[in-house]
Enzyme design. Structure first.
Site, PDB file in Angstrom:
ATOM      1  N   SER D  45       0.836  -1.203   0.000  1.00 58.21           N
ATOM      2  CA  SER D  45       0.000   0.000   0.000  1.00 58.21           C
ATOM      3  C   SER D  45       0.863   1.242   0.000  1.00 58.21           C
ATOM      4  O   SER D  45       0.616   2.188  -0.760  1.00 58.21           O
ATOM      5  CB  SER D  45      -0.900   0.001   1.241  1.00 58.21           C
ATOM      6  N   ASN D  46       1.918   1.257   0.841  1.00 59.38           N
ATOM      7  CA  ASN D  46       2.794   2.423   0.912  1.00 59.38           C
ATOM      8  C   ASN D  46       3.588   2.646  -0.364  1.00 59.38           C
ATOM      9  O   ASN D  46       4.162   3.709  -0.559  1.00 59.38           O
ATOM     10  CB  ASN D  46       3.770   2.280   2.076  1.00 59.38           C
ATOM     11  N   LYS D 164       0.128 -10.813   7.172  1.00 59.43           N
ATOM     12  CA  LYS D 164       0.428  -9.456   7.626  1.00 59.43           C
ATOM     13  C   LYS D 164      -0.892  -8.837   8.036  1.00 59.43           C
ATOM     14  O   LYS D 164      -1.793  -8.668   7.208  1.00 59.43           O
ATOM     15  CB  LYS D 164       1.044  -8.627   6.496  1.00 59.43           C
ATOM     16  N   SER D 166      -2.648  -5.593   9.379  1.00 62.04           N
ATOM     17  CA  SER D 166      -2.486  -4.152   9.601  1.00 62.04           C
ATOM     18  C   SER D 166      -3.691  -3.545  10.304  1.00 62.04           C
ATOM     19  O   SER D 166      -3.839  -2.326  10.327  1.00 62.04           O
ATOM     20  CB  SER D 166      -2.271  -3.443   8.264  1.00 62.04           C
ATOM     21  N   GLY D 190       1.288  -5.067  10.886  1.00 59.69           N
ATOM     22  CA  GLY D 190       1.508  -3.984   9.938  1.00 59.69           C
ATOM     23  C   GLY D 190       1.430  -2.632  10.623  1.00 59.69           C
ATOM     24  O   GLY D 190       1.426  -1.601   9.955  1.00 59.69           O
ATOM     25  N   ILE D 207       5.868  -5.523   9.416  1.00 56.25           N
ATOM     26  CA  ILE D 207       6.053  -4.844   8.121  1.00 56.25           C
ATOM     27  C   ILE D 207       5.444  -3.474   8.341  1.00 56.25           C
ATOM     28  O   ILE D 207       4.226  -3.296   8.215  1.00 56.25           O
ATOM     29  CB  ILE D 207       5.342  -5.591   6.980  1.00 56.25           C
TER      30      ILE D 207
END
Lengths: 295, 295, 295, 295
Positions: D45-46, D164, D166, D190, D207
């Protein structure tokens, strides 16, 4: 019993110290009585009933009844979290003169309020209530949306006469109307913005905050609709959008009361924690009603 | 006053007709007194306080105080929608022996519960409360999440000693702990699943439902954490995940009470509209505690 | 350009392996061409555009255009997350024959999609689009609700001709209609359940899934409304509630396609991860249309 | 394969015109390579992957691989809405050098993303992926929360090596860790705010966006945790709360990039519709890192 027409969910007038002004309550009702409103909802959300103790609530019901003639229905909000307490309070408001009880969904334990739980709750209340029950769905306050299937299942109980749906969701309203069409079941919207389209789709009326301020205009929509004068009904409804938003989602009850003050009713203060509206907000409300030609 | 350690949010025992069994309440507390619990939360969400009338509430507080020695804190839930009524009730529970009041966010008029509104509400309650105030954030029931900035602004009031955060959001908990670190401010989690990680991040303790059932195990987590025995703390916490879910999100208060019955406490019934759990559900709860080695 | 009337958001027919059946697409359009539909939305949500690559999308647009006469509008869905890519794709669909682009709100970074961000996004797209832009609000898929004030701010851009609102929120629709009444701005509902009440309140038409199955009935509602035959419009709309729910919220696109199969269109399969509907579900859909007299 | 340690979800550097600066990407990785980071997440996403076309994505993967030694894992984000397209793209990134694919939940048709649908989706992707699959749950972007039971059901697939998460929900994380404890299953948070408590509860690593800015400090938390130095780990984690909020929920990717600029990385611009942060916001970010002693 069929509920038809327009019912204002009446406010509770307080002075600046949070004390109830019963004479103002009576005077408001007497002024509304000059119109063709079908009746009143007392102790609804707009009545700030969550801020009142039981003594205050019953005194408000009795005071209202004195001013509400038998020819008009007095609906009284009674929902509480506990089945038992709801039933007990239902009996008390019946003794105080209520014609119909308006029962909100219990909602504190949201995750437990399944179809089965709500079904049993409303059936028990309806079984024990001496007067007819109107279901009340208002997800913006309760955080739960009464499911269509629950309403439909309840619609066949002889003491459950209808539903007030304040979700503003006309899809849901249409679905309820379609599925309860064989029952003698009243479906009322709680959203003033959709009064006219709700009528178009088969709602029997509305319990709408804006009727506290502009009862005649709400009744005009009803009349225009019945006369088949849809163009004028639409134009009036659209013109009422902004004023309705001002007294509901935008400024809430303090805004509704400020608007009532503008139209010769006793609005007055709200109880804390609701903060008073500011002068700028009051001015904005006035402008909203002026710009739309209602003031 | 600093709140540290483990506090069970105690249940209210009812018989099958919904009548309070005060002797069972006292016996539960006496059994819990055999442990090192720091105190008790009476009339919290798990106490089904929304189903009780005021007389019942005060009798529960007085009954509890008789069994709770002065060496342990009695926290009492008092939040109500109205500022005035909350303050009045705060004074009554103080007279009945409360050490601390736990004040839930008002929440019926969700859209009005801005930072400013909640700030003023809690400040007024804290000003007038004869005893210290613990803020209580529980979005799963109230539908509103007390903002970090509101908690931080309130943390400097001398009569506001901390917050119980039941959101389960450890990000938010961390943020509060960081921003209130200069104050003498207690941050307690309301989620039994995150008791150990909450301690790791700086929480001073927990007010957690599972402590009604497994008080010794919750205290073990606390002790292991303090002793720096993190591996065992982690293992125990992880083992408690499933039992904790069973008595909270999965089966709610009826499940919590069923689990209490399994461990020699008086769980008993819940009040309607909460439906009794079924035999299959009771069996599942028993299996959950058996499979994880707690039973 | 004013968008009026009924537009089906057409589906993309796939075989059981997920391959596009372009001939079925063309045949569907030719069958719809026998009605008075004002045009078509290609590559909308119901077109499963999120499952298509760019080559497939453009081939669908070109194939559709061959079957859609110039007298009917071809609206094409183009919204993508990036401003630049949206503009590039807009130019490509223009070259492929689109009359209007329907631009969904970007939505992956929900918290960043402020009024300012969306305003700039739509203005940049509208500035660079060779053909008119229709805004598209569909919170059930995007998780964000395009604010009324953003729509109003955009309504004065000469290349933004209206909005498709699929929220089903007729309060919001009313507000938009009221506030954009001075502009030449088309407001279309994306909810088949509220087609008639939306017309009553001033909507210019609908882009509604049920029009893929029952185009003539949707057009009947429009005609009855225009003729002032409100009683019949209401009755027909209410009768369409259950079928509309079946092809939208209840069974989604696989349900819509199953219903199309029942009415002589090529529904076909959906692409994975959408699971095929079961035989029991297909039967329920058939019953829904039979019980309401449409089949 | 077990995923342990800290992995930054790396950003994609753009110039002011939105063009990718591949040399900056390489230089960032080389600077990060000076630390003990376990690997990198590319196209997360980043990485603004939703704003990239396929050619750009593959060039980023290849460019990154050149700078990422085989001793460090290259994780690549691949989730797309369609099962087929996700599998095709998975094969392409494998050919471009990926070690693990990170597969986000499909989410456009939210109401259709049932347990069954997601189960089949991930199983099909895992069956066909040449390299191991990491599940990716990020409800703040997708609007859906991958259920614990779905993760648990998927954990026994030999090509699904972990998740992961988040969500920032450590209750959920605990539940997953408990229920997958018999599998060789990696659970990574996340959320940088909960890195330390997540490790305490059994997560294998993180992460986390803040690792793009403060990789050494994230690695310090890991080391302190492993050394049993919990007091220092807690203090450092708490000190990182505000900077982490600044580069995630408060200022999002533009804020993350501004912070990277402060620490000698190439942050650069974001693609529209994400608006650039203002000078005042940049200053606030700088102050946040200065006040907490990181700058």
């Amino acid at each position: 019993m069929k509920l038809e027409g327009v019912f204002p969910p009446i406010t509770t007038p307080f002075d600046d110290n949070g004390c109830i002004e019963y004479n103002h309550l009576a005077e408001n009702i007497e002024k509304w009585n000059e119109t063709d409103l079908s009746g009143y909802l007392v102790l609804g959300s707009n009545g700030e009933s969550v801020f009142l103790n039981e003594d205050e609530k019953l005194k408000i019901v009795k005071t209202s009844r004195k001013s509400i003639p038998q020819s008009r229905k007095m609906l009284v909000g009674v929902g509480l979290e506990s089945t038992k307490i709801t039933i007990e309070f239902t009996k008390k408001v019946t003794d105080s003169g209520a014609d119909v009880v308006v029962v909100i969904t219990p909602h504190f334990f949201k995750n437990n309020m399944s179809h089965e739980t709500l079904l049993k709750y409303f059936l028990m209340v309806a079984d024990d209530s001496p007067i007819p029950v109107l279901l009340y769905n208002v997800p913006q306050f309760t955080g739960i949306d009464l499911e269509v299937k629950t309403v439909v299942a309840l619609s066949s109980h002889e003491n459950i006469i209808g539903v007030k749906d304040s979700s503003g969701n006309i899809e849901q309203l249409s679905d309820i109307i379609y599925l309860t069409r064989k029952e003698n079941f009243s479906v009322l919207t709680g959203s003033g913005i959709i009064l006219y389209p709700a009528l178009c789709i088969g709602a029997t009326g509305g319990i709408v905050a804006i009727a506290c301020v502009l009862p005649e205009r709400c009744l005009d929509i009803l009349r225009l609709y019945k006369d088949g004068n849809h163009e004028e009904a639409k134009a009036l409804q659209i013109r009422m959008v902004d004023p309705t938003i001002a007294v509901t989602s935008k400024y809430a009850i303090p805004g509704l009361k400020a608007a009532m003050d503008l139209f010769g009713y006793h609005g007055g203060s709200s109880r804390l924690p609701l903060l008073p509206i500011t002068d700028a907000e009051t001015k904005d409300i006035k402008n909203t009603f002026t710009n739309t030609g209602f003031l």
